[in-house]
Design an enzyme around this catalytic site. Sequence first.
Site, short mmCIF file in Angstrom:
data_model
loop_
_atom_site.label_atom_id
_atom_site.label_comp_id
_atom_site.label_asym_id
_atom_site.label_seq_id
_atom_site.Cartn_x
_atom_site.Cartn_y
_atom_site.Cartn_z
N HIS A 187 11.55 -11.70 16.09
CA HIS A 187 12.54 -11.41 17.13
C HIS A 187 13.84 -10.81 16.58
CE1 HIS A 187 10.08 -13.39 20.07
NE2 HIS A 187 10.14 -14.56 19.46
N ASP A 209 1.91 -20.26 18.25
CA ASP A 209 2.30 -20.79 19.55
C ASP A 209 1.41 -20.21 20.65
OD1 ASP A 209 3.39 -18.29 19.11
OD2 ASP A 209 5.49 -18.95 19.28
N TYR A 229 4.44 -24.50 17.50
CA TYR A 229 5.31 -25.67 17.65
C TYR A 229 4.58 -26.97 17.94
CZ TYR A 229 8.22 -21.66 17.53
OH TYR A 229 8.78 -20.48 17.11
N ASP A 264 20.10 -29.43 20.54
CA ASP A 264 19.89 -28.16 21.25
C ASP A 264 18.46 -28.16 21.78
OD1 ASP A 264 19.25 -25.60 22.07
OD2 ASP A 264 20.27 -24.60 20.41
N ASP A 312 1.54 -13.93 17.79
CA ASP A 312 2.47 -14.95 18.31
C ASP A 312 2.51 -14.82 19.85
OD1 ASP A 312 5.16 -16.58 17.14
OD2 ASP A 312 5.38 -15.80 19.18
N HIS A 371 5.00 -14.96 21.75
CA HIS A 371 6.20 -14.24 22.22
C HIS A 371 6.13 -12.77 21.80
CE1 HIS A 371 7.57 -18.48 21.73
NE2 HIS A 371 8.13 -18.25 22.91
#
Length: 685
Positions: free
Chosen positions: A137, A267, A307, A22, A174, A176
């Site tokens: 999230h 990240d 990451y 994926d 983060d 995001h």
Amino acid sequence: MASGTALVYDEEMTSHKLLWDDPICNIEVPERLSSCFEQLLHYNLVERCITLPVREGTEDEIMLVHSLDYLEVVKRTQVMMEEELKKTSADYDSVYFHPTTYRCAKLAVGAALELVDAVMSGKTRNGMALVRPPGHHSQRNAANGFCIFNNVAIAAKYAQRKYGLQRVLIVDWDVHHGQGIQYQFDEDPSVLYFSWHRFEHQQFWPSLSESNYDAVGQGKGRGFNINVPWNKVGMGNSDYIAVFLHVLLPLAFEFDPELVLVSAGYDSGIGDPEGHMSATPECFSHLTNFLMRLAKGKLCLVLEGGYHLRSLSESVCMTIKTLLGDPLPCLSGAMAPCLSAVESIHNVRAAHKPYWKCLKYEDSSPLQDLSTRSNQMGDTETTSTGTQLLSPQVAGKANSEEVVRTDRFLELHMKNIMLPRPPVKTVVAVDENDSHMLPASVQTEKGMDTKELKSTISGFDAELVKEEKIFKSLMNMLAVLDKIIKKEVTNGLAVSSIASLSCAIALKHCNNLKVPKVLCVFAGDRDMKIDLDDGKVLLINISTKQPEETNTKYNISLNWKEDVETNNFFSAVLGFILPVAYSYQPDLTVVVAGPNQSLGKNGISLLVSLLQGLAQSQILVLIQETEVTLLQDIAKTLVGDFTPYFGTHAPVLRQNIQMLKELRQQLQQEWKMLQCSAKVSIAER
Ligand code: Q9C
Ligand code: ZN
């Protein structure tokens, strides 16, 4: 006061992993956790922490945020075969399940709650939980973006229930948007949620309109949700610090949380294939250091994303070193926020103006997309830090070359910024009568009697210096300063009968020893002229008197009126002194609590606390004899085992704000970290 740093970690959380191909989920790997722990071992940081075992979060605890139906879905994945796991994963956006996912997700929740317990019970002052899967999230009824249970949102609810907290701050650094946390607390004024995130005008995942700066919360929660959208990649150290100084910290100090939780995703750091930002590991030291000043130091960090393994692990190490109270490394790169960042800052401040006292005199309405428009017109301004430290990153698909390049960069970089820790942190020169007020861990300076120090002093006012007592105290002060400059200690404190004279002599000694840049913040009346030679000294004088000289780049007077009952001074420290200090990047800081200083204990403590982030934490505090009531708090602040309470945020005085505005106007081209309004900076660019 509580001391120590908790580290919550269990290798078992590495068992959750992706079983099929994926391309979206393949970056969320078990090594994210193990590489952090290995690097912590490598820097001998694990042994300095109080390591705590993890536990499973209970079903009731998980249901503080999630529905029973969703809990049951996750539970069922324990016994699924690969095909079924794939199918369940596909019900959600960017998520994978593994037979151990449920167990790991429960451990991640439990780890966060154990950490909250350690900090709230006073077992430790602060701490970090290294967990997988991440949480921010995930939503009441849904997994999302690698997240299963919302660890931090559950921790906030748990802390409120168990410890009766009225105000919890969540800082989500983060890259995001933690939309799961935003949804959970959107109408809740008891939780202030701050998130910055890669947004690119809603082009970037999760591409939600509610991630923009105008989503300020709803109903009773209006004003308690702060979104800072990044509309460009490449944001770096100066952009992050600028957002903390001009957006998060003023609101956070006004909110006055009892506990700070961090959705600590890395990240947002350099080299990350998702974020494409360029903040270097030491930036996270500074962010952590700021947050340690809130909630009397009660700070819990919980890992989210990150990451690029090397970038992630080095940044985690810098975070934990800072929690432990080590000196802060200087930030690398020129300190100036980029236009797009200034525009975001301007827009968030405008959107929050109705809800916060500290923004009351903000004269701005939101500006739309100025940096983007100028960009389309051929302006090729890119962001600062990363491009200077590392050759430009190409936005788009992560490639292995970029990862290797960042690895190599970090290897070198960490060697430069990892500072040795002096065996003694704080040394003081005080009268014996006052020494009983000092914490046990400070060393008292008995005085060095050297020709070198004597000759420094003898250049000054002969009459005063002749007095035995004054001479001796000056010698002691210089001995303290000498140790700081030679890096034998991190910081120091001296009581002085004539603070102006001590200050002038200290600056002279810095000059003799060729300290390149000294920041001097002098509170009170200064009756002695100080040589300001070629920018080697930057003097900021805070006084109730009208300044005699006009302000220049290196000689700035703040004519400040203070109400001693409350603290009005946040806006001066965050909105002016720190931006100037971060722009200047001093090698040493001298803070003087001089005669008739009007800032009081709250103001001086705030100043000293926050200025410890500059100059590798090397700071000398001089206290006028008449101000010895400050001694104990300042000494404790320097030692670092105490976070003073700075008082409540007073309604800001219009004349103070007006003065700051004019100064900012005058100096923001010289000291670029002052920029927080796009209107002004665009006009002058
Ligand atoms: N085109 C965390 O950092 N990317 N989650 C989806 C779809 C998902 C990140 C891209 C990124 C999830 C905790
Ligand atoms: Zn993330």
